[in-house]
Design a protein around this motif. Structure first.
Motif, short mmCIF file in Angstrom:
data_model
loop_
_atom_site.label_atom_id
_atom_site.label_comp_id
_atom_site.label_asym_id
_atom_site.label_seq_id
_atom_site.Cartn_x
_atom_site.Cartn_y
_atom_site.Cartn_z
N TYR A 291 -4.08 2.91 -2.43
CA TYR A 291 -4.42 1.49 -2.62
C TYR A 291 -3.44 0.85 -3.60
N VAL A 292 -3.17 1.55 -4.71
CA VAL A 292 -2.22 1.03 -5.70
C VAL A 292 -0.83 0.87 -5.07
N LEU A 293 -0.44 1.85 -4.27
CA LEU A 293 0.87 1.77 -3.62
C LEU A 293 0.96 0.59 -2.66
N ARG A 294 -0.13 0.32 -1.94
CA ARG A 294 -0.12 -0.84 -1.05
C ARG A 294 0.08 -2.12 -1.85
N PHE A 299 3.64 -6.47 -3.84
CA PHE A 299 4.28 -7.12 -4.98
C PHE A 299 5.79 -7.19 -4.78
N ALA A 300 6.38 -6.11 -4.25
CA ALA A 300 7.82 -6.07 -4.07
C ALA A 300 8.31 -7.19 -3.15
N SER A 301 7.49 -7.55 -2.16
CA SER A 301 7.87 -8.64 -1.26
C SER A 301 7.48 -10.01 -1.82
N GLU A 302 6.33 -10.08 -2.45
CA GLU A 302 5.81 -11.38 -2.90
C GLU A 302 6.49 -11.89 -4.17
N ASP A 303 6.74 -11.00 -5.13
CA ASP A 303 7.19 -11.44 -6.45
C ASP A 303 8.62 -11.03 -6.80
N ILE A 304 9.23 -10.20 -5.98
CA ILE A 304 10.63 -9.79 -6.22
C ILE A 304 11.52 -10.24 -5.07
N GLY A 305 11.13 -9.88 -3.85
CA GLY A 305 11.86 -10.34 -2.68
C GLY A 305 13.33 -9.98 -2.73
N THR A 313 12.20 -0.92 -1.04
CA THR A 313 12.60 0.45 -0.69
C THR A 313 12.02 1.45 -1.67
N GLN A 314 12.07 1.13 -2.96
CA GLN A 314 11.51 2.03 -3.98
C GLN A 314 10.01 2.25 -3.77
N CYS A 315 9.28 1.17 -3.46
CA CYS A 315 7.83 1.28 -3.28
C CYS A 315 7.48 2.10 -2.04
N LEU A 316 8.21 1.88 -0.95
CA LEU A 316 7.95 2.66 0.26
C LEU A 316 8.34 4.13 0.06
N ALA A 317 9.41 4.37 -0.70
CA ALA A 317 9.79 5.75 -1.01
C ALA A 317 8.72 6.42 -1.88
N ALA A 318 8.13 5.66 -2.80
CA ALA A 318 7.05 6.21 -3.63
C ALA A 318 5.85 6.57 -2.78
N LYS A 319 5.56 5.76 -1.78
CA LYS A 319 4.45 6.06 -0.86
C LYS A 319 4.72 7.37 -0.12
N ASP A 320 5.94 7.51 0.39
CA ASP A 320 6.30 8.75 1.09
C ASP A 320 6.23 9.96 0.15
N ALA A 321 6.73 9.79 -1.07
CA ALA A 321 6.72 10.89 -2.03
C ALA A 321 5.30 11.30 -2.38
N TYR A 322 4.42 10.30 -2.57
CA TYR A 322 3.04 10.64 -2.92
C TYR A 322 2.35 11.36 -1.76
N GLN A 323 2.56 10.87 -0.55
CA GLN A 323 1.92 11.52 0.60
C GLN A 323 2.46 12.94 0.80
N VAL A 335 4.50 5.86 -10.66
CA VAL A 335 4.95 5.34 -11.96
C VAL A 335 6.36 4.79 -11.84
N GLN A 336 7.25 5.52 -11.16
CA GLN A 336 8.63 5.06 -11.01
C GLN A 336 8.68 3.71 -10.28
N ALA A 337 7.91 3.58 -9.20
CA ALA A 337 7.88 2.32 -8.46
C ALA A 337 7.33 1.19 -9.31
N CYS A 338 6.30 1.50 -10.08
CA CYS A 338 5.70 0.50 -10.97
C CYS A 338 6.71 0.00 -11.99
N LEU A 339 7.41 0.93 -12.63
CA LEU A 339 8.40 0.55 -13.65
C LEU A 339 9.58 -0.20 -13.02
#
Length: 444
Positions: A291-294, A299-305, A313-323, A335-339
């Motif tokens: 849920y946090v990853l979603r 956020f990466a699209s809405e507030d950084i774009g 890319t970082q957030c999607l990679a974090a999702k893959d790494a966590y899974q 944590v890395q994606a968040c930072l």
């Protein structure tokens, strides 16, 4: 359950007596219940002379109310003391253990007592647990004044209670007990039971572990008293001796939305420290990491774009790494994606562009694109002008034709406006370059 509603119910403690008087074996929290409203700790904004409850008591008239606050902040004590303060009969129901039959019996008894001039304060603990139909059942009795309803809830009344019931009750917010208020509770406990077997540092740690819950704090203090310890405990020994309190966090309730909102706004505000704190609050309390990853992907699209296209890319990679890794190892990728998101340049230009484009598309309906960019797969289509005059951009010196791609009935729009931050600064330069070329060619 007759004694719960009738005259056989045990009286609430009168001023000058402790709840559980005569019972040395009563829990410490019961023996330390306040005896008057001015003894309630941490809620002076309500119980003080200028507070809503203080004013009602001074006037001698109570209105129905909902007490909303975290566990262990004094909701039940306040309700009992309110009944004493205005000489009303006190009846208590828990929505966890009571049903429709219990409610009917309580209302019937309140009607009977009203006939003899005795008014009833009906306290409903965990009122949010009653369903919509049961909540509606309160309305006629509240409107007639058969009962003065005092509901207690840990959930946001806006979501948990019927609008009709809320319109007939005042919502009063109880505050989480701060360090000073919890310290006063321990002072009272020590006045009754003697000094706690703790060093000053351990006492501060005990207060911090309560997380604003006075009832929990007194329960932990009672455990320490009952242990008969010979030597005071330090913080490390205290942590080993007492269980650690689990953070209050319901994944489908108000606390869930408050924390995800805090995380999102901390990220948007480019505060990596606060962002990491709220991420930790959620994950250590049992939030589903995906849920946090979603939310991070969003956020990466809405507030950084395009200010930093790598954020997505970082957030999607974090999702893959966590899974791939699972918990706890995979949480480091979160944590890395968040930072990364917290420290990336921010832009909501893509988000704003989407909203504007969607709005225009809905308003303009089915306008036909200009003929030069229509597909022409058949001879007939070519004969009627589909694709005629199309300029193949790669055949130009700049790789840019400057053609008009908008429907004839619609002026060119400007949905996307890149900001002067991060990668989007380069995007802005390109777009300005193309706009100059377009203007030159249309003016020629």
């Amino acid at each position: 359950m007759a004694d719960l509603f009738g005259d056989d119910a045990p009286p609430s403690p009168s001023p000058g007596t402790l709840s559980g008087a005569g019972r040395d074996d009563a829990p410490l929290a019961d023996r330390l219940r306040p005896r008057a409203l001015d003894e309630v700790i941490g809620q002076e904004h309500l119980t003080g002379p200028e507070g809503a409850i203080g004013r009602m008591v001074a006037a001698g008239r109570l209105s129905s109310m909902v007490l909303w606050g975290p566990p262990g902040t004094g909701k039940t004590s306040i309700a009992r003391l309110l009944a004493d303060a205005v000489d009303m009969r006190f009846v208590s129901i828990s929505a966890v253990f009571s049903g429709v039959a219990d409610l009917k019996k309580a209302f019937a008894e309140a009607d009977r007592m009203a006939g003899s001039g005795r008014k009833t304060l009906l306290f409903v603990d965990e009122i949010h647990r009653f369903n919509r139909a049961q909540q509606d059942g309160f309305l006629p009795f509240v409107e007639r004044g058969t009962v003065t309803l005092v509901g207690a809830t840990t959930e946001n009344p806006s979501f948990a209670l019927n609008a009709a019931l809320l319109s007939r009750a005042q919502v009063l917010i109880l505050e989480r007990l701060d360090h000073e208020a919890l310290g006063k509770l321990l002072d009272r406990a020590e006045g009754l039971e003697g000094p706690l077997p703790l060093t000053d540092e351990a006492r501060a740690a005990l207060i911090a572990s309560a997380d604003g819950d006075g009832r929990f704090l007194l329960g932990q203090a009672e455990t320490l008293y009952n242990a008969g310890l010979d030597e005071p405990l330090g913080p490390a020994e205290l942590g080993a001796f007492l269980q650690r309190r689990v953070a209050v966090y319901d994944k489908d309730r108000d606390g869930h939305y408050n924390l995800i909102s805090a995380l999102h706004k901390s990220l948007r505000g480019s505060d990596p420290q606060a962002s990491l704190y709220y991420l930790a609050r959620m994950l250590t309390a049992g939030e589903e990491p995906l849920y946090v990853l979603r939310r991070l992907v969003r956020f990466a699209s809405e507030d950084i774009g395009l200010a930093d296209p790598q954020a997505l890319t970082q957030c999607l990679a974090a999702k893959d790494a966590y899974q791939f890794l699972g918990s706890p190892e995979g949480e480091l990728a979160i944590v890395q994606a968040c930072l990364y998101c917290a420290t990336a340049p921010k832009s909501n230009a893509a988000y704003a562009a989407q909203k504007a484009a969607w709005k225009s598309a809905k308003e303009t309906g089915s306008l036909m694109p200009p003929a030069n960019i229509l597909n022409a797969p058949t001879k007939l289509m070519k004969e009627i002008g589909y694709g005629e005059g199309y300029s193949y951009d790669h055949n130009t010196g700049e790789g840019f034709s400057g053609d008009d791609y908008w429907p004839a009935e619609l002026e060119p729009q400007a949905f996307y406006t890149p900001v002067e931050r991060g990668f989007e600064r380069k995007v802005r330069e390109r777009m300005e370059y193309w706009n100059r070329l377009r203007a030159e060619r249309r003016g020629a």
